[in-house]
Design a protein around this motif. Structure first.
Motif, PDB file in Angstrom:
ATOM      1  N   ASN A  86      12.504  19.080   3.689  1.00 18.88           N
ATOM      2  CA  ASN A  86      13.891  19.041   3.233  1.00 18.88           C
ATOM      3  C   ASN A  86      14.763  18.163   4.117  1.00 18.88           C
ATOM      4  OD1 ASN A  86      13.478  20.859   1.063  1.00 18.88           O
ATOM      5  ND2 ASN A  86      13.587  22.604   2.485  1.00 18.88           N
ATOM      6  N   ASP A  87      14.154  17.570   5.139  1.00 23.14           N
ATOM      7  CA  ASP A  87      14.925  16.731   6.049  1.00 23.14           C
ATOM      8  C   ASP A  87      15.348  15.462   5.312  1.00 23.14           C
ATOM      9  OD1 ASP A  87      15.797  14.939   8.083  1.00 23.14           O
ATOM     10  OD2 ASP A  87      14.665  16.082   9.561  1.00 23.14           O
ATOM     11  N   PRO A  88      16.660  15.205   5.176  1.00 23.80           N
ATOM     12  CA  PRO A  88      17.113  14.019   4.429  1.00 23.80           C
ATOM     13  C   PRO A  88      16.639  12.706   5.032  1.00 23.80           C
ATOM     14  CG  PRO A  88      18.938  15.053   5.615  1.00 23.80           C
ATOM     15  CD  PRO A  88      17.784  16.000   5.704  1.00 23.80           C
ATOM     16  N   LEU A  89      16.297  12.717   6.320  1.00 23.59           N
ATOM     17  CA  LEU A  89      15.793  11.498   6.945  1.00 23.59           C
ATOM     18  C   LEU A  89      14.370  11.180   6.517  1.00 23.59           C
ATOM     19  CD1 LEU A  89      17.095  11.979  10.617  1.00 23.59           C
ATOM     20  CD2 LEU A  89      17.964  10.358   8.909  1.00 23.59           C
ATOM     21  N   LEU A  90      13.653  12.186   6.034  1.00 22.80           N
ATOM     22  CA  LEU A  90      12.221  12.021   5.750  1.00 22.80           C
ATOM     23  C   LEU A  90      11.857  12.080   4.275  1.00 22.80           C
ATOM     24  CD1 LEU A  90      10.740  14.329   8.560  1.00 22.80           C
ATOM     25  CD2 LEU A  90      11.308  11.896   8.703  1.00 22.80           C
ATOM     26  N   VAL A  91      12.696  12.716   3.462  1.00 18.21           N
ATOM     27  CA  VAL A  91      12.312  13.006   2.073  1.00 18.21           C
ATOM     28  C   VAL A  91      11.886  11.757   1.326  1.00 18.21           C
ATOM     29  CG1 VAL A  91      13.195  13.757  -0.162  1.00 18.21           C
ATOM     30  CG2 VAL A  91      13.689  15.096   1.872  1.00 18.21           C
ATOM     31  N   GLU A  92      12.692  10.704   1.402  1.00 14.56           N
ATOM     32  CA  GLU A  92      12.413   9.510   0.607  1.00 14.56           C
ATOM     33  C   GLU A  92      11.116   8.831   1.010  1.00 14.56           C
ATOM     34  OE1 GLU A  92      14.560   5.258  -0.628  1.00 14.56           O
ATOM     35  OE2 GLU A  92      15.658   6.773   0.524  1.00 14.56           O
ATOM     36  N   GLY A  93      10.768   8.882   2.294  1.00 10.78           N
ATOM     37  CA  GLY A  93       9.580   8.173   2.766  1.00 10.78           C
ATOM     38  C   GLY A  93       8.353   9.039   2.940  1.00 10.78           C
ATOM     39  N   CYS A  94       8.381  10.254   2.396  1.00 17.65           N
ATOM     40  CA  CYS A  94       7.246  11.161   2.557  1.00 17.65           C
ATOM     41  C   CYS A  94       6.391  11.147   1.294  1.00 17.65           C
ATOM     42  CB  CYS A  94       7.740  12.584   2.832  1.00 17.65           C
ATOM     43  SG  CYS A  94       6.441  13.735   3.356  1.00 17.65           S
ATOM     44  N   ALA A  95       5.102  10.840   1.451  1.00 17.84           N
ATOM     45  CA  ALA A  95       4.182  10.782   0.314  1.00 17.84           C
ATOM     46  C   ALA A  95       2.831  11.327   0.747  1.00 17.84           C
ATOM     47  CB  ALA A  95       4.051   9.351  -0.195  1.00 17.84           C
ATOM     48  N   GLN A  96       1.983  11.597  -0.235  1.00 18.70           N
ATOM     49  CA  GLN A  96       0.669  12.149   0.075  1.00 18.70           C
ATOM     50  C   GLN A  96      -0.348  11.706  -0.967  1.00 18.70           C
ATOM     51  OE1 GLN A  96       1.985  16.400  -0.595  1.00 18.70           O
ATOM     52  NE2 GLN A  96       0.096  16.464  -1.819  1.00 18.70           N
ATOM     53  N   SER A  97      -1.606  11.768  -0.586  1.00 16.43           N
ATOM     54  CA  SER A  97      -2.672  11.575  -1.559  1.00 16.43           C
ATOM     55  C   SER A  97      -2.782  12.834  -2.407  1.00 16.43           C
ATOM     56  CB  SER A  97      -3.991  11.288  -0.840  1.00 16.43           C
ATOM     57  OG  SER A  97      -4.308  12.348   0.055  1.00 16.43           O
ATOM     58  N   ILE A  98      -3.524  12.763  -3.492  1.00 14.06           N
ATOM     59  CA  ILE A  98      -3.705  13.935  -4.344  1.00 14.06           C
ATOM     60  C   ILE A  98      -4.236  15.084  -3.488  1.00 14.06           C
ATOM     61  CG2 ILE A  98      -4.955  14.865  -6.322  1.00 14.06           C
ATOM     62  CD1 ILE A  98      -4.982  12.008  -7.459  1.00 14.06           C
ATOM     63  N   GLU A  99      -3.581  16.228  -3.602  1.00 14.92           N
ATOM     64  CA  GLU A  99      -3.878  17.330  -2.687  1.00 14.92           C
ATOM     65  C   GLU A  99      -5.313  17.822  -2.837  1.00 14.92           C
ATOM     66  OE1 GLU A  99      -1.832  21.419  -0.980  1.00 14.92           O
ATOM     67  OE2 GLU A  99      -0.903  20.303  -2.627  1.00 14.92           O
ATOM     68  N   ILE A 100      -5.956  18.003  -1.698  1.00 14.62           N
ATOM     69  CA  ILE A 100      -7.330  18.503  -1.636  1.00 14.62           C
ATOM     70  C   ILE A 100      -7.273  19.956  -1.183  1.00 14.62           C
ATOM     71  CG2 ILE A 100      -9.594  18.211  -0.555  1.00 14.62           C
ATOM     72  CD1 ILE A 100      -8.863  15.259  -0.141  1.00 14.62           C
ATOM     73  N   VAL A 160       0.848  -1.190   0.000  1.00 12.43           N
ATOM     74  CA  VAL A 160       0.000   0.000   0.000  1.00 12.43           C
ATOM     75  C   VAL A 160       0.885   1.242   0.000  1.00 12.43           C
ATOM     76  CG1 VAL A 160      -1.782   1.265   1.256  1.00 12.43           C
ATOM     77  CG2 VAL A 160      -1.782  -1.238   1.259  1.00 12.43           C
ATOM     78  N   SER A 161       0.506   2.236  -0.774  1.00  6.78           N
ATOM     79  CA  SER A 161       1.276   3.486  -0.786  1.00  6.78           C
ATOM     80  C   SER A 161       0.398   4.619  -1.274  1.00  6.78           C
ATOM     81  CB  SER A 161       2.514   3.365  -1.680  1.00  6.78           C
ATOM     82  OG  SER A 161       2.137   3.119  -3.022  1.00  6.78           O
ATOM     83  N   LEU A 162       0.815   5.842  -0.989  1.00  6.95           N
ATOM     84  CA  LEU A 162       0.135   7.026  -1.493  1.00  6.95           C
ATOM     85  C   LEU A 162       0.780   7.440  -2.813  1.00  6.95           C
ATOM     86  CD1 LEU A 162      -0.325   9.041   1.837  1.00  6.95           C
ATOM     87  CD2 LEU A 162      -1.977   7.565   0.662  1.00  6.95           C
ATOM     88  N   PRO A 163       0.040   8.057  -3.715  1.00  6.94           N
ATOM     89  CA  PRO A 163       0.495   8.204  -5.102  1.00  6.94           C
ATOM     90  C   PRO A 163       1.516   9.297  -5.374  1.00  6.94           C
ATOM     91  CG  PRO A 163      -1.687   9.165  -4.849  1.00  6.94           C
ATOM     92  CD  PRO A 163      -1.359   8.503  -3.542  1.00  6.94           C
ATOM     93  N   GLU A 164       1.650  10.311  -4.509  1.00  6.17           N
ATOM     94  CA  GLU A 164       2.491  11.452  -4.840  1.00  6.17           C
ATOM     95  C   GLU A 164       3.528  11.721  -3.753  1.00  6.17           C
ATOM     96  OE1 GLU A 164       0.042  14.834  -5.605  1.00  6.17           O
ATOM     97  OE2 GLU A 164      -0.836  13.986  -7.431  1.00  6.17           O
ATOM     98  N   LEU A 223      -4.490  12.715   3.101  1.00  3.17           N
ATOM     99  CA  LEU A 223      -3.580  11.772   3.739  1.00  3.17           C
ATOM    100  C   LEU A 223      -2.143  12.105   3.395  1.00  3.17           C
ATOM    101  CD1 LEU A 223      -5.194   8.213   3.385  1.00  3.17           C
ATOM    102  CD2 LEU A 223      -5.276   9.795   5.321  1.00  3.17           C
ATOM    103  N   VAL A 224      -1.271  12.001   4.391  1.00  5.91           N
ATOM    104  CA  VAL A 224       0.173  12.147   4.216  1.00  5.91           C
ATOM    105  C   VAL A 224       0.816  10.976   4.943  1.00  5.91           C
ATOM    106  CG1 VAL A 224       2.197  13.589   4.631  1.00  5.91           C
ATOM    107  CG2 VAL A 224      -0.018  14.658   4.164  1.00  5.91           C
ATOM    108  N   SER A 225       1.856  10.400   4.366  1.00  4.83           N
ATOM    109  CA  SER A 225       2.556   9.309   5.044  1.00  4.83           C
ATOM    110  C   SER A 225       4.033   9.646   5.201  1.00  4.83           C
ATOM    111  CB  SER A 225       2.414   7.995   4.265  1.00  4.83           C
ATOM    112  OG  SER A 225       2.992   8.089   2.980  1.00  4.83           O
ATOM    113  N   GLU A 266       2.290   1.300   7.277  1.00  4.24           N
ATOM    114  CA  GLU A 266       2.008   1.441   5.852  1.00  4.24           C
ATOM    115  C   GLU A 266       0.925   0.475   5.409  1.00  4.24           C
ATOM    116  OE1 GLU A 266       4.447   1.434   1.608  1.00  4.24           O
ATOM    117  OE2 GLU A 266       5.394   0.648   3.421  1.00  4.24           O
ATOM    118  N   GLN A 267       1.014  -0.781   5.824  1.00  3.14           N
ATOM    119  CA  GLN A 267       0.032  -1.766   5.387  1.00  3.14           C
ATOM    120  C   GLN A 267      -1.352  -1.449   5.953  1.00  3.14           C
ATOM    121  OE1 GLN A 267       1.179  -5.561   6.988  1.00  3.14           O
ATOM    122  NE2 GLN A 267       0.900  -4.907   9.106  1.00  3.14           N
ATOM    123  N   MET A 268      -1.425  -0.985   7.196  1.00  3.03           N
ATOM    124  CA  MET A 268      -2.711  -0.639   7.792  1.00  3.03           C
ATOM    125  C   MET A 268      -3.340   0.570   7.107  1.00  3.03           C
ATOM    126  SD  MET A 268      -3.407  -2.882  10.046  1.00  3.03           S
ATOM    127  CE  MET A 268      -2.703  -4.062  11.216  1.00  3.03           C
TER     128      MET A 268
END
Length: 687
Positions: free
Chosen positions: A469-483, A456-460, A516-518, A499-501
């Protein structure tokens, strides 16, 4: 995008350098001519034999691959340098055609054999990995495929033990076979333009490559050895060393006794390399200098015949004869070993079985050499023109791509037909109103070949106000289409279990108009005292800055096949910091984790009638550890235990859906079926 490709190919085909015979270069007059080296045929055979023996009986990597890589550059550079000095043409396209016409047919035969054996011997859960690695091996980027898998937290367990894993070195070689003629052509053109020695110019070129690559290799091996092992950049220096030896060897003059001692020392060093060093865990940094320098010592030792040096041993007829099949032997031995492991169910062949594996590998290699390699090498039509050679290359590619593509399309069609064939309610089937009339069909979903799409993942990627800009977070940061004006904003934080839940949360968010933001990282639960404290602190700071309506995270960690379930360390502190800022915390109880692959167990159970169920008392604690933070105002607890372990049994299949895709992660299909239960448990949490 490809409109310029024909022009590019025409340009490459004209990348030739020819010096007229009327004006021989100074290099021709000064460089002694190299004789054919039968001892190097034997060295090539020895390197491959070491690879095979160490793989089968020692269970370690020998360093023979490094010798093999270095030798390939030695032969390539010696041939091109001789041609350049004699005023001959340096035509990269002709060389590439000839080289891959020689390499690809045997590789295609082995790849086809692996595909057949995979279909017959390996579980369907392994097929997608073999499919992708077949393409990577065929097109010479298997090393990058494996490098990515080696650092991929979400890669399936056992993905690295692939029957095609050994193609990583062939891929690096293929890349070098493309790059090296261009470097040699560039160096030769530069030398002619400046009026300098071609040989000395090439020494400078490969000296720079050697120094830069070795420096990089030492650094990247120390920082990330798993990646470095497959990284072409970390291996370039091994090829450059072979090139440097080829360029300076004609001018090396050593007394015979010195060369003999040098040769025996080099031979002993190559044989003992895998015993003395952790090749798989410590290479390719400076440690790889050992086998490559030992190979260089052997090359120098046999530069002219000796009376008592190892060149006489290496030129021994049977060893030279086996050297003709060395490439095929390298290709076939590893798949035979891996498929034996799959059939035997163990990783140690032992003396007798190991001898059988080696014997079968040698026999099959000889067959491939005699029936594939040699006939195509002597095939007059294929050698007549570059175009004919390219036809042979294309035919080899098509011979693999067509059956592979057909197999993939067939499995996809069957998976789609399976979805359309019956009801697959998953957890919804546990509803008393549905349970009485639901009849499970024989084959649940998802199909084994579709498991990669069950994550399971968010598309964007995160953007706008959610960007970081935090290098610890950039790669794992995603969001649903912005509302534009969401009804609520929810940030999912944690590891792969959070993530799976999210599969249960996404349908609710889409229906309710939530943004949603992950913020996720494999293996890192969300707690100030967890496994990844720096990442958790960065994630908490991010959440406090975004100020969502709620944070959604898995708050416990189940034990593998045990009831010792624990609250995420430091989650209580996170809960207080969030709720003090008016941010609700939705804490989800973890799912059971098992010591075996539940999906594969369920597949076997469908045909055997066995059960994969595990008693709930052996998988989860009697009381949820989340209760410890349930009294904090603003903390809401979610528990899917009844949907995962109904009637006290944690099951592998529910509602005609596979619950798990491996030993501890839910399938996306089953997670989505939990949306109804989650909605009931979240009633009133978010306005």
């Amino acid at each position: 995008m490809l409109s310029g490709f024909p022009h590019c190919m025409r340009a490459i085909s004209h990348m030739t350098l020819r010096v007229t015979p009327d004006a021989p270069s100074r290099d021709v007059q000064s460089a002694p001519q190299l004789r054919y080296r039968h001892d190097l045929d034997g060295l090539r055979a020895l390197a491959v034999l070491l690879i095979v023996v160490y793989h089968v009986w020692v269970g370690r990597v020998s360093g023979g691959v490094d010798v093999f890589l270095m030798l390939s550059a030695f032969f390539l550079t010696a041939s091109f340098a001789k041609r350049a000095e004699a005023g001959g043409a340096i035509a990269p396209l002709a060389y590439w055609t000839k080289t891959f016409k020689r390499l690809l047919p045997a590789a295609a035969v082995v790849l086809l054999g692996v595909l057949v054996a995979t279909a017959l011997l390996l579980p369907a859960t392994r097929w997608p990995t073999i499919w992708s690695q077949t393409v990577a091996s065929l097109f010479y980027f298997q090393n990058w495929e494996l490098a990515t898998t080696a650092v991929d937290y979400y890669a399936p367990h056992g993905a690295m033990l692939s029957p095609l894993q050994h193609f990583w070195s062939m891929s690096i070689q293929g890349q070098i076979f493309v790059l090296w003629p261009i470097l040699i052509l560039g160096g030769t053109l530069l030398a002619r333009r400046l009026g300098r020695s071609v040989r000395l110019t090439l020494v400078a070129v490969f000296g720079v490559v050697f120094a830069a690559s070795l420096s990089y290799s030492v650094v990247i091996t120390a920082a990330n050895q798993q990646w470095a092992y497959f990284d072409t950049g970390a291996r370039l220096w091994e090829f450059a060393l072979g090139s440097l030896v080829a360029l300076v060897l004609p001018f090396v003059r050593l007394p015979e006794p010195v060369r003999a001692v040098l040769g025996w020392a080099g031979l002993a060093g190559i044989v003992l390399c895998g015993v003395l060093f952790d090749v798989e865990g410590g290479f390719p940094g400076y440690l790889a200098l050992w086998p490559t320098m030992c190979a260089a010592m052997l090359i120098v030792s046999g530069s002219s015949p000796t009376s008592f040096g190892p060149d006489r041993l290496l030129a021994f007829g049977p060893l030279r004869w086996l050297g003709n099949s060395a490439y095929a032997l390298y290709l076939v031995h590893w798949p035979i070993l891996v498929f034996w492991m799959a059939l035997a169910g163990r990783g140690d062949p032992g003396p007798l079985a190991g001898a059988g594996i080696i014997g079968v590998s040698i026999a099959l290699a000889i067959v491939i050499h005699l029936l594939v390699e040699r006939p195509l090498r002597e095939f007059s039509w294929g050698n007549r023109t570059k175009r004919n050679g390219l036809v042979v290359v294309a035919a080899s590619v098509v011979a693999v791509v067509v059956p592979l593509g057909s197999w993939q399309l067939q499995e996809q069609a069957e998976a789609e037909a399976l979805i359309a064939a019956g009801e697959h309610p998953g957890a919804i089937a546990l509803d008393p109103l549905i349970a009485d009339r639901f009849v499970p069909t024989v084959e649940p979903i998802p199909a084994a070949t579709m498991l990669d799409s069950e994550w399971v993942s968010l598309p964007e990627s995160c953007s706008g106000r959610f960007a970081t800009n935090d290098p610890l977070l950039v790669e794992g940061c995603a969001q649903s289409i912005e509302i534009g004006d969401p009804a609520a904003t929810v940030v999912v934080v944690g590891d792969s279990h959070s993530e799976q839940m999210m599969g249960a949360l996404i349908p609710i968010a889409e229906e309710s108009g939530w943004q949603l933001v992950s913020v996720l990282r494999g293996g890192c639960s969300f707690g100030t005292e967890g496994k990844c404290p720096e990442w958790s602190s960065a994630a908490l700071a991010y959440v406090l800055d975004v100020a969502p309506d709620a944070v959604f995270t898995v708050g416990t960690a189940a034990e593998v096949d045990g009831p010792d379930e624990q609250l995420t360390s430091g989650l209580d502190d996170v809960a207080i910091q969030l709720t003090d800022r008016g941010i609700n915390l939705i804490a989800v109880r973890d799912n059971p984790r098992f010591g075996h692959n539940m999906y594969e167990c369920a597949l076997e159970a469908l045909s055997s009638g066995a059960s994969c169920s595990v008693p709930r008392a052996l998988a989860l604690a009697d009381e949820s550890p989340l209760d410890a933070i349930g009294s904090i105002d603003g903390v809401y607890l979610v528990d899917f235990t009844e949907e995962l372990c109904p009637d006290g049994d944690c099951r592998a299949v529910l509602g005609n859906v596979f619950v798990y895709l491996d030993d501890n992660h839910l399938t996306g299909t089953y997670a989505r079926s939990l949306a109804g239960s989650l909605q009931l448990q979240l009633a009133g949490v978010i306005p």
